[in-house]
Design a protein around this motif. Structure first.
Motif, PDB file in Angstrom:
ATOM      1  N   HIS A   3      21.419 -33.012  76.031  1.00  0.00           N
ATOM      2  CA  HIS A   3      22.611 -32.201  75.749  1.00  0.00           C
ATOM      3  C   HIS A   3      23.904 -33.028  75.726  1.00  0.00           C
ATOM      4  CE1 HIS A   3      19.707 -29.086  76.637  1.00  0.00           C
ATOM      5  NE2 HIS A   3      19.671 -29.387  77.908  1.00  0.00           N
ATOM      6  N   ARG A  17      12.572 -28.767  72.105  1.00  0.00           N
ATOM      7  CA  ARG A  17      11.928 -27.463  72.102  1.00  0.00           C
ATOM      8  C   ARG A  17      11.940 -26.808  70.733  1.00  0.00           C
ATOM      9  NH1 ARG A  17       8.616 -24.509  72.430  1.00  0.00           N
ATOM     10  NH2 ARG A  17       7.746 -26.581  72.693  1.00  0.00           N
ATOM     11  N   GLY A  18      13.058 -26.955  70.085  1.00  0.00           N
ATOM     12  CA  GLY A  18      13.224 -26.266  68.802  1.00  0.00           C
ATOM     13  C   GLY A  18      12.275 -26.750  67.719  1.00  0.00           C
ATOM     14  N   ASN A  22       9.958 -30.301  75.623  1.00  0.00           N
ATOM     15  CA  ASN A  22      11.312 -30.743  75.320  1.00  0.00           C
ATOM     16  C   ASN A  22      11.346 -32.264  75.256  1.00  0.00           C
ATOM     17  OD1 ASN A  22      13.977 -30.433  74.687  1.00  0.00           O
ATOM     18  ND2 ASN A  22      14.440 -29.172  76.460  1.00  0.00           N
ATOM     19  N   PHE A  65      17.331 -32.845  69.839  1.00  0.00           N
ATOM     20  CA  PHE A  65      18.530 -32.076  69.499  1.00  0.00           C
ATOM     21  C   PHE A  65      19.668 -32.324  70.484  1.00  0.00           C
ATOM     22  CE2 PHE A  65      16.021 -30.563  66.385  1.00  0.00           C
ATOM     23  CZ  PHE A  65      15.345 -29.359  66.540  1.00  0.00           C
TER      24      PHE A  65
END
Ligand SMILES: CC(=O)N[C@H]1[C@@H](OP(=O)(O)OP(=O)(O)OC[C@H]2O[C@@H](n3ccc(=O)[nH]c3=O)[C@H](O)[C@@H]2O)O[C@H](CO)[C@@H](O)[C@@H]1O[C@H](C)C(=O)N[C@@H](C)C(=O)N[C@H](CCC(=O)N[C@@H](CCC[C@@H](N)C(=O)O)C(=O)O)C(=O)O
Ligand SMILES: Nc1ncnc2c1ncn2[C@@H]1O[C@H](COP(=O)(O)OP(=O)(O)OP(=O)(O)O)[C@@H](O)[C@H]1O
Ligand SMILES: C[C@@H](N)C(=O)N[C@H](C)C(=O)O
Length: 450
Positions: A196, A437-438, A333, A362
């Motif tokens: 993040h 995760r996405g 993740n 991400f």
């Protein structure tokens, strides 16, 4: 099992609509009207796709006996009068206030775990190692944000002695709020990675966000952290215990050896074995040992409990195929740190053919290219093949070690990868699947298994 009476709710939220039977007992607190409950308190959340308030009648049909209701939402026309609606300004804030009040009512010893990587794993290790000695309640799965953590607190049985909570964030201020709600007696910071970083700006920003966990703690609390991380070299009023590979730390991890189905290592003078793979898992175990010391659990007994560890799915989950190949579902993740850690584990596994199926990471913002290139530096002659999927993961190729001479390719979607992976499904292959995760790389595994 009763959590509290409606009277407890009424003390917190005095304004209500409908009848209140003070002896009414609440057993479950939940946010999804589609779930059947017993004696439930329904808390409607306004989310990205749905407004939970629209489903209150369904919730009542499925077992809600009381409701938290946001005042700016119109009450349903045919609202049953025998169901109390507690009127609040913000239903999510009310969920958090209720969790904090319940935490204080039960008053267990609270262990809060945060960090870029290893929160879930360390939560499971700590919970598993204390369970033989205490009534332990823990975060289920990965429910670690400003909705999930309050729900985890509210799921705690009344006889809980130790509550192990995972605290996640991707914005400044989130850990501070989680810590205010949970008021941890013990905090664990597993590591500072790059997860993040898009929203935190830098690893320094990530460390500052993780250190917010201190804000809800008493000065008498205990902070256990990654002693190898310079960004965590801070002075606190709380007692600090450092864990890691540095010889000057409180819990020194050394002599790490990865075997087929376990990792053995020393923590100080104590030999330890865990059924998890990788040196990072040795460090996670050191956090658990430090927590056990705080509970005065004999270290020898703690170490024995580590042998029975199991992790939630998609965390280095080994799946053997009919052909004898081993697929590693580590697809929950990813960050560059965790991807490199998993690649190092693969490099030490016994299979001759080592294949990496890596997808996009991400929430990296300006760090997107450098972080993906960083992953490439771990890919060398030990690796047989590299298949990257998505958009950003193509930058992994730019960082590849010069002595990587294996097959490599990049595809844009999961569907494109299946046919490329199939030739490697043979008995002496191990195939790692890892991405954010996405990317949902687990869907490739599901297709290959059918
Ligand atoms: C709010 C919620 O729980 N949503 C879940 C829901 O999502 P969906 O898109 O279906 O609906 P909405 O969110 O729009 O719905 C709003 C509410 O309405 C309810 N509802 C809907 C329809 C209906 O018929 N009846 C209803 O009552 C609905 O239940 C909602 O309450 O379903 C999805 C699929 O199951 C869930 O994924 C979604 O959950 C969201 C993502 C959520 O936040 N869940 C938490 C309980 C949680 O802890 N989830 C964790 C992941 C947490 C995480 O991402 N952590 C990060 C760090 C924290 C970052 C933070 N800033 C953040 O954004 O979270 C990390 O790195 O670990 C998990 O699921 O693992
Ligand atoms: N201490 C660590 N350092 C680096 N990587 C780690 C560490 N612990 C676990 N990992 C790796 O990080 C990944 C995620 O592990 P885990 O789910 O326990 O972390 P998490 O912090 O809960 O992650 P998330 O925030 O994505 O839910 C796994 O691939 C695991 O192998
Ligand atoms: C799972 C959630 N905490 C997360 O990290 N989401 C990112 C954006 C992802 O989808 O990988």
């Amino acid at each position: 099992m009763t959590k509290f009476t409606v009277n407890f709710l009424n003390q917190l939220f005095p304004e209500f609509s409908g009848d209140i039977r003070e002896e009414l007992k609440i057993q479950e607190i939940y946010t999804d009207s589609r779930v059947s409950v017993t004696q439930g308190l329904f808390v409607p959340i306004i989310g990205e796709r749905f407004n939970g308030h629209d489903f209150v009648l369904q919730a009542i049909d499925k077992g809600a006996v009381a409701v938290i209701w946001q005042k700016d939402q119109p009450l349903p026309e045919n609202k049953p009068n025998n169901i109390p609606f507690f009127l609040v300004n913000d239903s999510l804030m009310a969920l958090q206030e209720l969790a904090q009040a319940y935490r204080n009512k039960i008053n267990p010893t609270v262990i809060g775990i945060t960090g870029s990587n290893g929160k879930t794993t360390t939560k499971e290790i700590i919970s598993s190692s204390l369970k033989p000695f205490y009534q332990v309640s823990k975060t289920e799965g990965n429910l670690n944000n400003l909705i999930g953590m309050p729900l985890s607190i509210l799921a705690m049985p009344q006889n809980t002695e130790v509550l192990v909570l995972e605290m996640g964030m991707n914005q400044f201020g989130e850990i501070a709020r989680l810590s205010e709600i949970a008021q941890p007696d013990i905090a664990v910071i597993t590591n500072i990675g790059e997860s993040h970083i898009e929203y935190l700006g830098s690893r320094k920003g990530i460390s500052q966000a993780k250190l917010e966990i201190i804000e809800g703690m008493k000065t008498s609390g205990l902070v256990i952290l990654d002693g190898d991380e310079p960004l965590l070299d801070v002075s606190l009023t709380q007692q600090m215990i450092t864990c890691g590979f540095g010889y000057e730390l409180d819990y020194v991890v050394s002599q790490v050896e990865q075997h087929d189905d376990q990792t053995t290592f020393m923590i100080n003078e104590m030999p330890v074995s865990i059924p998890l793979l990788g040196r990072h898992q040795a460090k996670n175990s050191a956090y658990a040992l430090a927590v056990g010391r705080a509970f005065e659990v004999p270290e020898g007994e703690m170490v024995q409990t580590l042998a029975d560890l199991t992790l939630p799915g998609m965390r280095f989950e080994q799946i053997e195929t009919e052909s004898g190949a081993v697929m590693i579902n580590d697809a929950y993740n990813a960050s560059a740190t965790s991807m490199k850690a998993s690649i190092d584990v693969i490099k030490n596994m016994k299979q001759q053919s080592k294949v990496l199926v890596l997808g996009d990471i991400f929430e990296l913002g300006d760090h997107l290219e450098t972080e993906h290139r960083k992953v490439g530096t771990s890919i060398d002659s030990d690796i047989t093949a590299l298949i990257t999927i998505g958009e950003a993961s193509r930058h992994i190729h730019e960082g590849l070690s010069d002595d990587f001479t294996g097959y490599k390719t990049h595809v844009e979607s999961n569907a494109d990868a299946n046919s490329l992976i199939k030739p490697y499904l043979k008995s002496d292959s191990v195939i790692l699947f890892k991405a954010s995760r996405g990317m949902q790389l687990e869907k490739i595994i599901d297709e290959l298994m059918n």
